[in-house]
Design a protein around this motif. Sequence first.
Motif, PDB file in Angstrom:
ATOM      1  N   LEU A 159       0.835  -1.205   0.000  1.00 30.37           N
ATOM      2  CA  LEU A 159       0.000   0.000   0.000  1.00 30.37           C
ATOM      3  C   LEU A 159       0.869   1.254   0.000  1.00 30.37           C
ATOM      4  O   LEU A 159       0.671   2.179  -0.794  1.00 30.37           O
ATOM      5  CB  LEU A 159      -0.912   0.000   1.229  1.00 30.37           C
ATOM      6  CG  LEU A 159      -1.691   1.301   1.458  1.00 30.37           C
ATOM      7  CD1 LEU A 159      -2.873   1.377   0.508  1.00 30.37           C
ATOM      8  CD2 LEU A 159      -2.172   1.428   2.893  1.00 30.37           C
ATOM      9  N   PHE A 160       1.872   1.267   0.902  1.00 30.47           N
ATOM     10  CA  PHE A 160       2.705   2.460   1.013  1.00 30.47           C
ATOM     11  C   PHE A 160       3.592   2.658  -0.214  1.00 30.47           C
ATOM     12  O   PHE A 160       3.833   3.770  -0.642  1.00 30.47           O
ATOM     13  CB  PHE A 160       3.577   2.383   2.273  1.00 30.47           C
ATOM     14  CG  PHE A 160       2.851   2.798   3.508  1.00 30.47           C
ATOM     15  CD1 PHE A 160       2.473   4.117   3.680  1.00 30.47           C
ATOM     16  CD2 PHE A 160       2.521   1.887   4.484  1.00 30.47           C
ATOM     17  CE1 PHE A 160       1.792   4.520   4.812  1.00 30.47           C
ATOM     18  CE2 PHE A 160       1.828   2.283   5.610  1.00 30.47           C
ATOM     19  CZ  PHE A 160       1.464   3.591   5.778  1.00 30.47           C
ATOM     20  N   ARG A 161       4.070   1.524  -0.747  1.00 28.09           N
ATOM     21  CA  ARG A 161       5.089   1.626  -1.772  1.00 28.09           C
ATOM     22  C   ARG A 161       4.480   1.851  -3.155  1.00 28.09           C
ATOM     23  O   ARG A 161       4.999   2.614  -3.947  1.00 28.09           O
ATOM     24  CB  ARG A 161       5.916   0.332  -1.746  1.00 28.09           C
ATOM     25  CG  ARG A 161       7.139   0.345  -2.582  1.00 28.09           C
ATOM     26  CD  ARG A 161       8.356  -0.193  -1.837  1.00 28.09           C
ATOM     27  NE  ARG A 161       9.487  -0.249  -2.736  1.00 28.09           N
ATOM     28  CZ  ARG A 161      10.090   0.834  -3.203  1.00 28.09           C
ATOM     29  NH1 ARG A 161       9.670   2.012  -2.834  1.00 28.09           N
ATOM     30  NH2 ARG A 161      11.110   0.728  -4.039  1.00 28.09           N
ATOM     31  N   TYR A 162       3.368   1.180  -3.441  1.00 19.02           N
ATOM     32  CA  TYR A 162       2.926   1.142  -4.836  1.00 19.02           C
ATOM     33  C   TYR A 162       1.657   1.910  -5.131  1.00 19.02           C
ATOM     34  O   TYR A 162       1.299   2.055  -6.287  1.00 19.02           O
ATOM     35  CB  TYR A 162       2.743  -0.316  -5.270  1.00 19.02           C
ATOM     36  CG  TYR A 162       4.020  -1.107  -5.166  1.00 19.02           C
ATOM     37  CD1 TYR A 162       5.114  -0.772  -5.968  1.00 19.02           C
ATOM     38  CD2 TYR A 162       4.151  -2.152  -4.271  1.00 19.02           C
ATOM     39  CE1 TYR A 162       6.299  -1.474  -5.867  1.00 19.02           C
ATOM     40  CE2 TYR A 162       5.337  -2.856  -4.161  1.00 19.02           C
ATOM     41  CZ  TYR A 162       6.405  -2.509  -4.962  1.00 19.02           C
ATOM     42  OH  TYR A 162       7.595  -3.194  -4.861  1.00 19.02           O
ATOM     43  N   THR A 163       0.922   2.385  -4.143  1.00 19.33           N
ATOM     44  CA  THR A 163      -0.342   3.048  -4.473  1.00 19.33           C
ATOM     45  C   THR A 163      -0.232   4.558  -4.294  1.00 19.33           C
ATOM     46  O   THR A 163       0.642   5.060  -3.592  1.00 19.33           O
ATOM     47  CB  THR A 163      -1.487   2.549  -3.574  1.00 19.33           C
ATOM     48  OG1 THR A 163      -1.246   3.022  -2.248  1.00 19.33           O
ATOM     49  CG2 THR A 163      -1.577   1.041  -3.570  1.00 19.33           C
ATOM     50  N   SER A 164      -1.153   5.256  -4.952  1.00 16.27           N
ATOM     51  CA  SER A 164      -1.200   6.710  -4.815  1.00 16.27           C
ATOM     52  C   SER A 164      -1.537   7.101  -3.390  1.00 16.27           C
ATOM     53  O   SER A 164      -0.965   8.041  -2.830  1.00 16.27           O
ATOM     54  CB  SER A 164      -2.254   7.301  -5.745  1.00 16.27           C
ATOM     55  OG  SER A 164      -1.961   6.967  -7.067  1.00 16.27           O
ATOM     56  N   LEU A 165      -2.477   6.346  -2.793  1.00 16.58           N
ATOM     57  CA  LEU A 165      -2.837   6.649  -1.406  1.00 16.58           C
ATOM     58  C   LEU A 165      -1.610   6.519  -0.509  1.00 16.58           C
ATOM     59  O   LEU A 165      -1.356   7.377   0.337  1.00 16.58           O
ATOM     60  CB  LEU A 165      -3.941   5.694  -0.933  1.00 16.58           C
ATOM     61  CG  LEU A 165      -4.329   5.863   0.537  1.00 16.58           C
ATOM     62  CD1 LEU A 165      -4.944   7.233   0.776  1.00 16.58           C
ATOM     63  CD2 LEU A 165      -5.270   4.763   0.995  1.00 16.58           C
ATOM     64  N   GLY A 166      -0.835   5.453  -0.735  1.00 14.99           N
ATOM     65  CA  GLY A 166       0.350   5.235   0.078  1.00 14.99           C
ATOM     66  C   GLY A 166       1.348   6.373  -0.078  1.00 14.99           C
ATOM     67  O   GLY A 166       1.940   6.840   0.895  1.00 14.99           O
ATOM     68  N   LEU A 167       1.494   6.824  -1.327  1.00 14.34           N
ATOM     69  CA  LEU A 167       2.417   7.928  -1.583  1.00 14.34           C
ATOM     70  C   LEU A 167       1.958   9.187  -0.847  1.00 14.34           C
ATOM     71  O   LEU A 167       2.745   9.887  -0.212  1.00 14.34           O
ATOM     72  CB  LEU A 167       2.494   8.183  -3.094  1.00 14.34           C
ATOM     73  CG  LEU A 167       3.462   9.265  -3.560  1.00 14.34           C
ATOM     74  CD1 LEU A 167       4.870   8.967  -3.090  1.00 14.34           C
ATOM     75  CD2 LEU A 167       3.420   9.395  -5.070  1.00 14.34           C
ATOM     76  N   LYS A 168       0.641   9.450  -0.902  1.00  4.65           N
ATOM     77  CA  LYS A 168       0.112  10.631  -0.217  1.00  4.65           C
ATOM     78  C   LYS A 168       0.261  10.493   1.293  1.00  4.65           C
ATOM     79  O   LYS A 168       0.572  11.465   1.987  1.00  4.65           O
ATOM     80  CB  LYS A 168      -1.357  10.834  -0.587  1.00  4.65           C
ATOM     81  CG  LYS A 168      -1.544  11.329  -2.010  1.00  4.65           C
ATOM     82  CD  LYS A 168      -2.945  11.865  -2.199  1.00  4.65           C
ATOM     83  CE  LYS A 168      -3.732  10.972  -3.124  1.00  4.65           C
ATOM     84  NZ  LYS A 168      -5.116  11.429  -3.314  1.00  4.65           N
ATOM     85  N   LEU A 169       0.039   9.275   1.799  1.00  4.14           N
ATOM     86  CA  LEU A 169       0.196   9.039   3.241  1.00  4.14           C
ATOM     87  C   LEU A 169       1.622   9.344   3.671  1.00  4.14           C
ATOM     88  O   LEU A 169       1.862  10.003   4.682  1.00  4.14           O
ATOM     89  CB  LEU A 169      -0.138   7.585   3.584  1.00  4.14           C
ATOM     90  CG  LEU A 169      -1.613   7.218   3.720  1.00  4.14           C
ATOM     91  CD1 LEU A 169      -1.790   5.708   3.723  1.00  4.14           C
ATOM     92  CD2 LEU A 169      -2.197   7.806   4.989  1.00  4.14           C
ATOM     93  N   ARG A 170       2.578   8.859   2.876  1.00  2.00           N
ATOM     94  CA  ARG A 170       3.975   9.089   3.240  1.00  2.00           C
ATOM     95  C   ARG A 170       4.332  10.563   3.138  1.00  2.00           C
ATOM     96  O   ARG A 170       5.012  11.111   3.993  1.00  2.00           O
ATOM     97  CB  ARG A 170       4.895   8.253   2.348  1.00  2.00           C
ATOM     98  CG  ARG A 170       4.951   6.796   2.770  1.00  2.00           C
ATOM     99  CD  ARG A 170       6.009   6.041   2.016  1.00  2.00           C
ATOM    100  NE  ARG A 170       5.661   5.913   0.611  1.00  2.00           N
ATOM    101  CZ  ARG A 170       6.535   5.714  -0.355  1.00  2.00           C
ATOM    102  NH1 ARG A 170       7.815   5.649  -0.082  1.00  2.00           N
ATOM    103  NH2 ARG A 170       6.138   5.593  -1.596  1.00  2.00           N
ATOM    104  N   ALA A 171       3.859  11.203   2.055  1.00  2.00           N
ATOM    105  CA  ALA A 171       4.168  12.621   1.880  1.00  2.00           C
ATOM    106  C   ALA A 171       3.627  13.426   3.051  1.00  2.00           C
ATOM    107  O   ALA A 171       4.318  14.284   3.609  1.00  2.00           O
ATOM    108  CB  ALA A 171       3.582  13.125   0.570  1.00  2.00           C
TER     109      ALA A 171
END
Lengths: 292, 233, 346
Positions: A159-171
């Motif tokens: 989820l964190f590595r490959y999805t847009s949601l994951g990217l937004k969560l990390r950002a």
Amino acid sequence: MTQFIDLTLSGISNGAIYAAVALALVLIWRATRIVNFAQGAMLMITTYIAAALVEAGNPYWLALVVAVAAGLVFGALTELVLIRRVESAPPINAVIVTLGLLVFLEALAGMIWSDTPRAFPAAFSIQGYEVGHTRILFSPNSTFIVCVVALVALALGALFRYTSLGLKLRAAAFAPEVARLLGVRVGRMFTIGWALAAGVGALAGALVAPSTFVGPSNFDPILIFAFTAAVLGGLESPLGAIVGGVLIGLVLSYVSGYEGEALAPLAALAMLLLTLMLRPTGIFAASRERRV
Amino acid sequence: MLEVQDLVCEYGAIRALDGVSLQAAAGSVTAVLGANGAGKTTLLRAISGLKRPRAGRVALDGREITAAGVEEIVRLGLLHVPEGRGVIAELTVAENLRLGALARGARRGDGIEAIYELFPPLRARRSEPAASLSGGERQMLSIGRALMAAPKALLLDEPSLGLAPLIVAQIMGLVRELCEERRIAVLLVEQNARSALSIADHALVLDLGHVVASETPEQLAREHELLHAYLGY
Amino acid sequence: MRALARVGAVRAAVVVLLAALAFGAVSSLVGEYRDLQLADGAYYFAALIGLSVLIGFGGKISLGHGAFMAVGAYAVALLVADEHWPLVGALAAATAVSALVGAVLGAAASRLQGPYLAGVTLTLAVALPQIGNRFPETLGGENGLVIDPPAPPSFLGSSFPPQRYLAWIAGLGALAALFFIYNMTRSGAGRALRAVRDDEVAAALCGCHVGRTQTVAFVLSAACAGLGGGLATVVLQLAQPGAFPLELSLRIFAAAVIGGVGSLWGAFWAAALLVLLPNWSHDIAQSLSLSGNVAANLPLAIYGVMLIVAMLLWPGGIQAGLRQLSGLLKRAYSSRHSVTQSNPAK
């Protein structure tokens, strides 16, 4: 030697639980820079809900799903109602709020379900596998626990590595203001982070409950072991939390087996202090940022 | 076209902006100059929605965005590249760029190749964390990331800060080119007046929240006293 | 400088003397049951005053003060029951031993920021009292250690109530803690603590030893908690693992925060809260005819809610709230005053 193997095996299945709760702590730490000391109490509440469902005659799997769903909602509500109001205050305030929640939830559980712990069923047999002529301390249910935790960890990683949601969560977690300037709804990401964490916690609670029983303060040790695991892994890294969890599980299993269960928390304290003195960024410290 | 009318901003009792107006047309660069504390960064923060203005009005292509949330303003095509080259150090170069594409609601990979064409050094380091980039590369990345969102207006806060003169010239050249090619309204906040004026169509000088000059770079360059008083030329 | 220190010590002595007079007067007026409550309040106060300073001046959270109390409690029990030490010696030793344990943790604590220290001390609170279970031969296991109740000395008269004597012992201990902490907060060390809390870097640049200052604060607060635990053993004549659950540490912490950290009055309110809240909630539960489960958990629930509410609405606790209120009243008064005098000055 058999004892050593047994202790190793039970250490791994306990470690999986600590890893899952440590993962929950890390998720929240990354999202909002708060250590959620109420994590143990939150998963205690969701496990009570599951226990109540099972006692009312519902199937185990339904209870498990409801517990996780309740965890997701509980986490989101906690962030929206309580944490959001102290996010801009000094960090000590947020710590105190989670402690207040811990105290309140334990009291609430005692009020509703009494202080006497109750039993909780396991998904599969808790009788150890038979290898040769001896029963080992690893059961079909242990297999289930380890697999579920591994699956959840992998799913979260993906989820964190490959999805847009994951990217937004990390950002949102790493740089809230920059994320906002790129259109990320940071508040919503924090809520989702808390929800995910509490969901993972709820799952861990239901998995560990057959051996700890369900009582208002029965999950306190899980919280401190998970905290130790998270710190061991650097508090920042989900992978670190998993490895730290298994490591703590093993160490505590040996200490309990050879020196007595009463010393397990003391062993956790020793590991915590050693980590913080020798390697405060954890055993998986990320590379230092290049200064420009 | 980005329009700002009589913008007033306050921090407690301190008035950081006191009736600032400006117009930045698509395909033009508007430089905002001024000393420390003149209100340049506050102006950008007020336009992008990070700071609620006390009074005044901001509009993008005729649509009022004064009261809109930051996220909504971004979706309408106004991108703010903050000071200090706001790259997210923990994410890789490619992830930073993807984040820019998400800002306009696009599918994630779209347009990333074009950015690598513009900034070749980024392609080489696309899977490295942004923390490992040099200052100039970080500036490229944060501008590239904003471009991923296909902006109508771009707010740049001190892009030259801490960069070597050669790299500053390079970046300024690119900004000018992009602005014309993609018809972006660029608002460029700088303390480095010389390099900002070199690419600007219009220049504003701020002092203590007031606009003290609003003219073409050529006119401004002739007014030595003004430049000396406010910009330390 | 030395003259200044002496003035400080004199002032501390005066404060302690006044507190002693008030304590003695209250104790002489109330009955046996209230005397026991006073004794409870006194040992809680000893434990709280150090914690209050640690949180308020040091900006550090400790959830392990129940554990330090356990250390002091077991030290007194062992020294009195097995070694037949006199009470004063045993209490002093209990204070020293918990200070030692505090020093071990304090060295680490000085380097730890908020959540880390909270987690470490939380672990301590769970871990330490369990040691009693591991060594049943020396520490008595689940049942703990029992001491004989101290008998009032003959010069107090033969009819002196033993409960009042317990209250006086605990009261004297609490006053000793008050004296030390009062002196500390008014000394250079107290100022250094506040400076370090507000800005570690700035304090370090001004020549404060950041780490040492915070370690000292932690050690002092652990010592006070140990004294409180030792006094608890004297009052209850019992030290057992069940008396020091995590819940105790959390209760002490909650009371300290709600009472208002960083002020000696805050510790006073907190001690009063710890003693009175169970009674009040018992009365409330009875008058509302709540079930036993609800009644038993009501105090804890109240602590939890108050902690959260205090952080959301009233981050300074009761003491700061009172100060705020008096400030408001003063301002209201002075503004009316200035209106009547038509004085525009603020």
